[in-house]
Write a protein that holds these residues in place. Sequence first.
Motif: not given
Length: 371
Positions: A213-214, A153-159, A189-193, A198-208
């Motif tokens: 970030f771990v 029901d709730d799809i858990k994706c991983l980067w 999202i697993v990783g750092d750099g 920038k990626i966190k800011e982009h993700a904060s704009l998601c509507k759904h």
Amino acid sequence: MDFDNGYMARNLPDNVKFVPFDQPELLPVNSVLILQSIPLWRIHKVSSFPRDIDVFFWNLHPDNLFPGLVSNHPSKTLFKFIAPLVNSFSFLRKRKIKNMLKVLLHKQSIAFMDLENKNKTYRYFNVPLDTYPLLPIMTGYENKTVINFAPIDDIKCLWLGRLEGFKVPILLHTIDRLDGLSRKISLTIVGDGVSTSKIKEHASLCKHLNCNFVGTVPFDGLDSLIASHHIVFSMGTSALEGAKNKIPTFCLDYSYQEIQGLYKYKYLFDVKGFNVGEEITSEHLEDVSSLDVEIEKLVNDFSAVSKNSYEYWKQHHSPNVITDKFLAHLRESSCTLHELIVLGYSDEDFFTKLITKLHHPIENESGFISR
């Protein structure tokens, strides 16, 4: 060989000897130096290695032997204009790397991890490579965990991967594409750099889409984390880690620019030539998004996609398969590091020396100078 506090140094098995990267003279005689394909002058203290040491290069990135003085994909706007001009002076550098490559090929002392690596190297130097077999990369041994997900029901994706460089555009694009789906989806999202903010800011704009970030996860905890998700989006060895853990894995491609259009996602078991990351071109795009269709198929038959992902890893990238191939390559290899040094391949050409001097480079964390 590694830094004293490096990852490999901290995770060596009991029966493996450690040599600090800045003390190559401590290497045992008759050793084989195995490293990514690079211009010889970038090997730290190359002249200090034992004279009889053999060398074997493994091309693990399509641009390992890039012959230009300046990257074809500079991050700074100014360099976008001057790179073609500066690289017109790369003919001496290109000739030296090409001649070294010919020696390595003749001595069977170089291998390419996938077709993308081989094809790009061919385009750079126009050296015939058709007869040289690929040596795919491998991961550690499989996770014995039994994956048996109930209806999703709730799809858990991983980067899984670094948050910088050529990996950023496809990650940003994937965040947008997942956010546009009608299903309930989360992305860990697993990783750092350097691009984390920038990626966190982009993700904060998601509507759904809910992005979590771990940061960096210890290697001994990675298998269990992967196994707790339904889909892995990644490239390189990170994609193989997903498949090894029996998780359906979309093998992503890379880009140095923002992705224009709709990227066509493909499963790892659908790649050609063992490619675990290609540079994105118009051939990697589609007119109508198929991502929702592929995820729907996965939801309806998770076990089949899971099995196909795992079997692809097992047949092509598992230690049981690659170890024998790797050792066979080493037995055929016959080039010594001293031989390459005598031929002058450890000396920078005039223009590389000039660029190095103008840039006042310092040694970076890998131990190699920037040029």
